[in-house]
Design a protein around this motif. Structure first.
Motif, mmCIF file in Angstrom:
data_model
loop_
_atom_site.group_PDB
_atom_site.id
_atom_site.type_symbol
_atom_site.label_atom_id
_atom_site.label_comp_id
_atom_site.label_asym_id
_atom_site.label_seq_id
_atom_site.Cartn_x
_atom_site.Cartn_y
_atom_site.Cartn_z
ATOM 1 N N PHE A 157 22.730 43.317 15.763
ATOM 2 C CA PHE A 157 21.679 42.671 14.977
ATOM 3 C C PHE A 157 20.494 43.619 14.874
ATOM 4 C CE2 PHE A 157 18.585 39.519 13.706
ATOM 5 C CZ PHE A 157 19.350 38.674 12.912
ATOM 6 N N PRO A 158 19.788 43.625 13.743
ATOM 7 C CA PRO A 158 18.639 44.525 13.593
ATOM 8 C C PRO A 158 17.583 44.294 14.679
ATOM 9 C CG PRO A 158 19.104 43.370 11.532
ATOM 10 C CD PRO A 158 19.988 42.777 12.581
ATOM 11 N N GLN A 159 16.895 45.357 15.011
ATOM 12 C CA GLN A 159 15.799 45.257 15.964
ATOM 13 C C GLN A 159 14.637 44.493 15.319
ATOM 14 O OE1 GLN A 159 15.490 46.488 19.257
ATOM 15 N NE2 GLN A 159 17.696 46.591 18.974
ATOM 16 N N PRO A 160 13.852 43.758 16.106
ATOM 17 C CA PRO A 160 12.688 43.080 15.538
ATOM 18 C C PRO A 160 11.739 44.102 14.907
ATOM 19 C CG PRO A 160 13.069 42.371 17.799
ATOM 20 C CD PRO A 160 13.986 43.521 17.545
ATOM 21 N N PHE A 161 11.101 43.698 13.822
ATOM 22 C CA PHE A 161 10.107 44.534 13.155
ATOM 23 C C PHE A 161 8.825 44.603 13.976
ATOM 24 C CE2 PHE A 161 6.409 44.564 10.252
ATOM 25 C CZ PHE A 161 6.530 45.865 9.789
ATOM 26 N N ASP A 162 8.458 43.449 14.579
ATOM 27 C CA ASP A 162 7.198 43.380 15.315
ATOM 28 C C ASP A 162 7.242 42.178 16.253
ATOM 29 O OD1 ASP A 162 4.619 44.044 16.084
ATOM 30 O OD2 ASP A 162 3.684 43.511 14.182
ATOM 31 N N MET A 219 1.564 45.395 -0.552
ATOM 32 C CA MET A 219 2.644 44.427 -0.680
ATOM 33 C C MET A 219 2.921 43.816 0.696
ATOM 34 S SD MET A 219 6.477 44.989 -2.141
ATOM 35 C CE MET A 219 7.474 45.391 -0.734
ATOM 36 N N ALA A 220 2.978 42.501 0.746
ATOM 37 C CA ALA A 220 3.252 41.810 2.006
ATOM 38 C C ALA A 220 4.734 41.918 2.343
ATOM 39 C CB ALA A 220 2.842 40.350 1.901
ATOM 40 N N ARG A 221 5.012 42.140 3.606
ATOM 41 C CA ARG A 221 6.408 42.200 4.056
ATOM 42 C C ARG A 221 6.944 40.788 4.191
ATOM 43 N NH1 ARG A 221 7.716 47.323 5.734
ATOM 44 N NH2 ARG A 221 5.993 48.645 6.303
ATOM 45 N N LYS A 222 8.204 40.638 3.870
ATOM 46 C CA LYS A 222 8.856 39.342 4.018
ATOM 47 C C LYS A 222 9.580 39.352 5.349
ATOM 48 C CE LYS A 222 8.954 38.670 -0.795
ATOM 49 N NZ LYS A 222 9.480 38.302 -2.005
ATOM 50 N N LEU A 223 9.227 38.381 6.186
ATOM 51 C CA LEU A 223 9.714 38.361 7.559
ATOM 52 C C LEU A 223 10.428 37.053 7.875
ATOM 53 C CD1 LEU A 223 6.418 39.687 9.184
ATOM 54 C CD2 LEU A 223 8.439 41.027 8.604
ATOM 55 N N TYR A 224 11.313 37.122 8.868
ATOM 56 C CA TYR A 224 11.971 35.947 9.434
ATOM 57 C C TYR A 224 11.570 35.823 10.905
ATOM 58 C CZ TYR A 224 15.696 35.392 5.833
ATOM 59 O OH TYR A 224 16.418 35.160 4.698
ATOM 60 N N THR A 225 11.390 34.593 11.356
ATOM 61 C CA THR A 225 11.288 34.300 12.786
ATOM 62 C C THR A 225 12.690 33.915 13.267
ATOM 63 O OG1 THR A 225 10.878 31.952 12.443
ATOM 64 C CG2 THR A 225 8.930 33.400 12.521
ATOM 65 N N SER A 226 12.868 33.778 14.567
ATOM 66 C CA SER A 226 14.182 33.372 15.079
ATOM 67 C C SER A 226 14.557 31.975 14.583
ATOM 68 C CB SER A 226 14.227 33.443 16.605
ATOM 69 O OG SER A 226 13.250 32.602 17.166
ATOM 70 N N GLY A 227 13.576 31.105 14.418
ATOM 71 C CA GLY A 227 13.843 29.770 13.888
ATOM 72 C C GLY A 227 14.353 29.824 12.455
ATOM 73 N N GLU A 228 13.779 30.696 11.655
ATOM 74 C CA GLU A 228 14.231 30.853 10.274
ATOM 75 C C GLU A 228 15.624 31.492 10.223
ATOM 76 O OE1 GLU A 228 10.057 31.313 7.884
ATOM 77 O OE2 GLU A 228 10.679 32.980 9.174
ATOM 78 N N ILE A 229 15.897 32.401 11.155
ATOM 79 C CA ILE A 229 17.231 32.992 11.239
ATOM 80 C C ILE A 229 18.246 31.912 11.602
ATOM 81 C CG2 ILE A 229 18.688 34.604 12.546
ATOM 82 C CD1 ILE A 229 16.149 36.429 12.705
ATOM 83 N N ARG A 271 13.114 40.646 6.475
ATOM 84 C CA ARG A 271 14.070 39.817 5.742
ATOM 85 C C ARG A 271 15.213 40.667 5.177
ATOM 86 N NH1 ARG A 271 13.346 34.500 3.026
ATOM 87 N NH2 ARG A 271 11.462 34.510 4.280
ATOM 88 N N GLU A 272 14.895 41.841 4.642
ATOM 89 C CA GLU A 272 15.953 42.683 4.050
ATOM 90 C C GLU A 272 16.951 43.148 5.104
ATOM 91 O OE1 GLU A 272 13.842 47.029 3.796
ATOM 92 O OE2 GLU A 272 13.049 45.471 2.481
ATOM 93 N N ASP A 273 16.482 43.415 6.333
ATOM 94 C CA ASP A 273 17.391 43.825 7.412
ATOM 95 C C ASP A 273 18.319 42.678 7.812
ATOM 96 O OD1 ASP A 273 16.112 46.286 7.410
ATOM 97 O OD2 ASP A 273 15.027 45.930 9.283
ATOM 98 N N VAL A 274 17.739 41.479 7.955
ATOM 99 C CA VAL A 274 18.535 40.313 8.354
ATOM 100 C C VAL A 274 19.525 39.947 7.252
ATOM 101 C CG1 VAL A 274 18.447 37.848 8.945
ATOM 102 C CG2 VAL A 274 16.749 39.442 9.906
ATOM 103 N N ASP A 275 19.079 39.956 6.009
ATOM 104 C CA ASP A 275 19.964 39.619 4.899
ATOM 105 C C ASP A 275 21.133 40.601 4.816
ATOM 106 O OD1 ASP A 275 18.353 37.456 4.320
ATOM 107 O OD2 ASP A 275 17.363 38.404 2.607
ATOM 108 N N ALA A 276 20.876 41.883 5.067
ATOM 109 C CA ALA A 276 21.948 42.889 5.053
ATOM 110 C C ALA A 276 22.934 42.623 6.187
ATOM 111 C CB ALA A 276 21.358 44.293 5.162
ATOM 112 N N TRP A 277 22.430 42.263 7.380
ATOM 113 C CA TRP A 277 23.304 41.960 8.513
ATOM 114 C C TRP A 277 24.175 40.742 8.193
ATOM 115 C CZ3 TRP A 277 24.312 37.860 11.692
ATOM 116 C CH2 TRP A 277 25.066 38.125 12.836
ATOM 117 N N VAL A 278 23.567 39.708 7.622
ATOM 118 C CA VAL A 278 24.303 38.491 7.280
ATOM 119 C C VAL A 278 25.414 38.822 6.274
ATOM 120 C CG1 VAL A 278 24.142 36.244 6.120
ATOM 121 C CG2 VAL A 278 22.426 36.896 7.817
ATOM 122 N N ALA A 279 25.085 39.603 5.256
ATOM 123 C CA ALA A 279 26.079 39.957 4.240
ATOM 124 C C ALA A 279 27.251 40.717 4.845
ATOM 125 C CB ALA A 279 25.422 40.788 3.141
ATOM 126 N N GLN A 280 26.994 41.515 5.864
ATOM 127 C CA GLN A 280 28.042 42.328 6.479
ATOM 128 C C GLN A 280 28.846 41.564 7.526
ATOM 129 O OE1 GLN A 280 26.596 45.890 8.362
ATOM 130 N NE2 GLN A 280 28.636 46.683 8.705
#
Length: 70
Positions: free
Chosen positions: A33-38, A1-11, A49-58
């Motif tokens: 803010f969550p640490q970068p995945f890679d 399964m491919a991981r869903k990722l955000y770049t800083s531009g997408e954030i 994406r799941e880490d960033v989305d959780a941070w945004v929701a909170q």
């Protein structure tokens, strides 16, 4: 399964802020803010994406919500 990722531009787009402001948020430890995945070749950081989305929701109220509760 491919991981869903955000770049800083997408954030930045997700938050409705400039890329410069997004970089300030992701690098400011006080923002919790969550640490970068890679870090990809060329130094591009990516976040799960799941880490960033959780941070945004909170930490960010929905845009349609009145921050003063009126």
């Amino acid at each position: 399964m491919a991981r869903k990722l955000y770049t800083s531009g997408e954030i930045a787009d997700l938050l409705g802020v400039t890329r410069q402001r997004a970089l300030q948020l992701v690098n400011d430890r006080r923002q919790d803010f969550p640490q970068p995945f890679d870090t990809l070749p060329g130094g591009v950081q990516v976040w799960l994406r799941e880490d960033v989305d959780a941070w945004v929701a909170q930490h960010r109220p929905p845009l349609d919500e009145d921050p003063e509760g009126e």
